[in-house]
Motif scaffolding. Structure first.
Motif: not given
Length: 125
Positions: A24-33
């Motif tokens: 994933v690129s564009g944001y941190t996956i640990s921030s979301f479901l």
């Protein structure tokens, strides 16, 4: 730019294993479901497994005990380890992200904002 890129699909015999990855690129996956879904022709997308920002994990009943979802925060990558594969596991597998959504609806495909292009898994008997 947000991008989810799956890999790791393939063709295996029943009882085999595969490991799917979603970079994933564009944001941190640990921030979301984050979740893995699968789809077969003429059917909607079925939730397979999800992991919340707090690390809580959920599985569909059909894969519980056989599949394991995980994430590597340093690599910003989501994984799905699939063991004891069955022909019924055949389908296109997608990773998805739900940003700022109620995790109570974890299995609803329509709450997910971002999707990868999918990777095909085929299990033969």
């Amino acid at each position: 730019q947000v991008q989810l890129v799956e890999s790791g699909g393939g063709s295996v015999q029943a009882g085999g294993s595969l490991r799917l990855s979603c970079v994933v690129s564009g944001y941190t996956i640990s921030s979301f479901l984050m979740g893995w879904f699968r789809q077969v022709p003429e059917k909607g997308r079925e939730a397979v497994a999800t992991i919340d920002s707090d690390g809580s994990i959920r599985y569909s009943g059909s894969v519980k005990g056989r599949f394991t979802i995980s994430r590597d925060n340093a690599k910003n990558t989501l994984y799905l380890q699939m063991n004891s594969l069955e022909p019924e596991d055949t389908g296109m597998y997608y990773c998805a992200a739900a940003r700022g959504k109620n995790v109570a609806y974890w299995s609803w495909a329509n709450i997910y904002d971002d999707w990868g292009q999918g990777t095909q898994v085929t299990v033969s008997s």
